[in-house]
Design a protein around this motif. Sequence first.
Motif, PDB file in Angstrom:
ATOM      1  N   SER A  77      -7.635  34.602 -23.689  1.00  0.00           N
ATOM      2  CA  SER A  77      -7.262  33.398 -22.971  1.00  0.00           C
ATOM      3  C   SER A  77      -5.757  33.165 -23.067  1.00  0.00           C
ATOM      4  O   SER A  77      -5.108  33.520 -24.033  1.00  0.00           O
ATOM      5  N   THR A  78      -5.229  32.546 -22.016  1.00  0.00           N
ATOM      6  CA  THR A  78      -3.805  32.229 -21.967  1.00  0.00           C
ATOM      7  C   THR A  78      -3.543  30.937 -22.741  1.00  0.00           C
ATOM      8  O   THR A  78      -4.322  29.999 -22.682  1.00  0.00           O
ATOM      9  N   ARG A  79      -2.433  30.904 -23.463  1.00  0.00           N
ATOM     10  CA  ARG A  79      -2.061  29.677 -24.141  1.00  0.00           C
ATOM     11  C   ARG A  79      -0.561  29.477 -24.015  1.00  0.00           C
ATOM     12  O   ARG A  79       0.196  30.418 -23.745  1.00  0.00           O
ATOM     13  N   SER A  80      -0.127  28.256 -24.210  1.00  0.00           N
ATOM     14  CA  SER A  80       1.295  27.924 -24.130  1.00  0.00           C
ATOM     15  C   SER A  80       1.915  27.976 -25.518  1.00  0.00           C
ATOM     16  O   SER A  80       1.355  27.442 -26.484  1.00  0.00           O
ATOM     17  N   ILE A  98       3.373  38.203 -21.538  1.00  0.00           N
ATOM     18  CA  ILE A  98       3.869  36.871 -21.198  1.00  0.00           C
ATOM     19  C   ILE A  98       3.784  36.661 -19.695  1.00  0.00           C
ATOM     20  O   ILE A  98       3.817  37.614 -18.914  1.00  0.00           O
ATOM     21  N   GLU A 131       4.936  33.730  -9.805  1.00  0.00           N
ATOM     22  CA  GLU A 131       4.473  34.044 -11.140  1.00  0.00           C
ATOM     23  C   GLU A 131       4.573  35.548 -11.375  1.00  0.00           C
ATOM     24  O   GLU A 131       4.174  36.351 -10.528  1.00  0.00           O
ATOM     25  N   SER A 172       4.285  38.702 -14.640  1.00  0.00           N
ATOM     26  CA  SER A 172       3.853  38.981 -16.007  1.00  0.00           C
ATOM     27  C   SER A 172       4.540  40.239 -16.509  1.00  0.00           C
ATOM     28  O   SER A 172       4.826  41.152 -15.733  1.00  0.00           O
ATOM     29  N   THR A 211       8.463  26.116 -22.721  1.00  0.00           N
ATOM     30  CA  THR A 211       7.155  26.683 -23.035  1.00  0.00           C
ATOM     31  C   THR A 211       6.909  27.904 -22.171  1.00  0.00           C
ATOM     32  O   THR A 211       7.316  27.959 -21.008  1.00  0.00           O
ATOM     33  N   GLN A 257       3.829  30.892 -21.155  1.00  0.00           N
ATOM     34  CA  GLN A 257       2.417  31.272 -21.204  1.00  0.00           C
ATOM     35  C   GLN A 257       2.302  32.696 -21.751  1.00  0.00           C
ATOM     36  O   GLN A 257       3.022  33.599 -21.325  1.00  0.00           O
ATOM     37  N   ASN A 261      -0.587  35.803 -23.474  1.00  0.00           N
ATOM     38  CA  ASN A 261      -1.933  36.270 -23.785  1.00  0.00           C
ATOM     39  C   ASN A 261      -1.932  36.914 -25.161  1.00  0.00           C
ATOM     40  O   ASN A 261      -0.875  37.102 -25.776  1.00  0.00           O
TER      41      ASN A 261
END
Length: 573
Positions: free
Chosen positions: A331-334, A373, A382, A384, A423, A425, A427
């Motif tokens: 899951s992705t988190r900040s 990221i 967006e 990655s 911040t 994002q 993984n």
Amino acid sequence: MSALVVSPPSNWPSTPFHEGELKLQERFGVRETVDSYAPKVVRHYMPDQHRAFYSAQPFLVAAARDEHGQMWSTFLTDPDGENNFVTSPSPTTLSIRAQPSPGDALEHTLRQPNVDLGLIGIEFATKRRNRVNGRTISSSYPNTIDFRVDQSFGNCPQYITPRRWWRTAKSGDQNAATKAPRSLKSSSLSEQQMRMIRNADTLFLATGFRGEGEDPRWGNDASHRGGEKGFLRVKDANTILLPDYAGNNHYNTLGNLIMDNRIGITIPSFSDGGLLQMTGRAEITYSEVEAKLATKDDGAKRMIKFTIDQVNELPAGSLPIRWAENDTLQSTRSLQVTHKIKESDEVTSFYFQAVKGDDTKLWNYLPGQHLPILLKTTTGNEVSRTYSLSSGAGWGEYRISVKCEPYGLVSQFLHDTVTVGDTIQVNQPAGDFALDETSDRTLVLISSGIGVTPVLSMLHTFASSNPSSRKRKAIWVHGARDGKHHPFRGEVQELAALAGDSLRTHVAYSKPRDTDMEHNSIGRIDATLLEKLVPDLKNADYYMCGSSSFMADVQDGLESLGVDPNRIQFEQF
């Protein structure tokens, strides 16, 4: 598996690339660079690491032509859910106990001998992928594809969305595919299929070229493309626009297409085991400006316009495997940028911790792994990327160290725009370039330039280990242009002091300035230098990271000195 010396075939060429690939390498000014390393990393056999990798996979992706010459890609997996459906009897062969699903566009093709076949194995969880091209050979076993290698090589982990997988059928069960409709065929896309394409983040391409006569550079090639959901543009029911991102500069896919513009694209339905197969023709847009405008993607370097001739959709349940973006593992988190530190003229480090109010512990990681990221650029797109973690595994925070590339969209954005307090994002850290802490053999950490980052993480782990229980010695070898381009010099010196007699360090500058006094030798790192530095050369573990040409030269040199290739681990950028 034991390491074997495999002599090249009599017709093995001096370059692994055919005419189309060489034309594009010339066009984009990379031929000399690619020539410096590719002949050493594109092999006529599979190294033991690749053989073990393919044998461990639950599926392979295949590329071949049907009986009418159309290109298709598909998935191969054991319908009974058995493990180890792929074996490698020798470094030049694979035996695949599988056939395409009923109704697949290649259902009847792969049963024949002498079929050009491209294969890619991809491990979504670790972002590892390897490719091998060759031909089918006669098999004495039913429903088995026996395969002979022409070319074998690895790929970098970029543009892969991590996923976990599981089986839905067990041995002895009747596969759902035998009860489902065989396939839905058409000459254009339905509205539902167009929606599926617009939501895709992963696809597999099939391309190929075969000239007259025999040449191991000819054949079919299976490749992976990935991006953020929506990276594919559906222009109409027969036209898809595919951005082509920066890659390894081999131009395998595009090189095939300028010689033969037939192409196949397959998009898996990860959640239910269906496949959307398409075949048609490709047209390449070389202008970066036009590619960006047409695809609305800042990362596009070129564009493939795919005109569809045929569509073949395999229904849900055709594959006995399902995939998902794991809520726990992926899951992705900040995370918040807590420090931004300039390490050298070109390299800046970014430190990340949980945002205020988030008490969730950071994911653990192994020294050598990378951090995926996700960023939103100034244009709103967006993108990655994956960056090796340069921090110690027990720090309680993450650190990535990024070199600012002259034309690097993301590296420039990080250097110029991202600041402390922002911040990001991310993984879960992933990758199989990781330190084996159970070995008692001498640890040799080799890096050049920005390749220092993953092996620096390994050095932190070694130096911080308990001296009384330390079972091995380590040697740190780093190459840089000069003192201005030598990040982490002081940090490594501190780690050397901490590790004491169990660690030796050596720094080589290729073009030192008159004021540089921190290097031990002048020139580039090569096997001759390592032979002098590593007393037990043939009984050491080697971990290295740097440019492709650097790693190819070092690996080739070590192997020529008798080092087992299975003792040499490397990370591709």
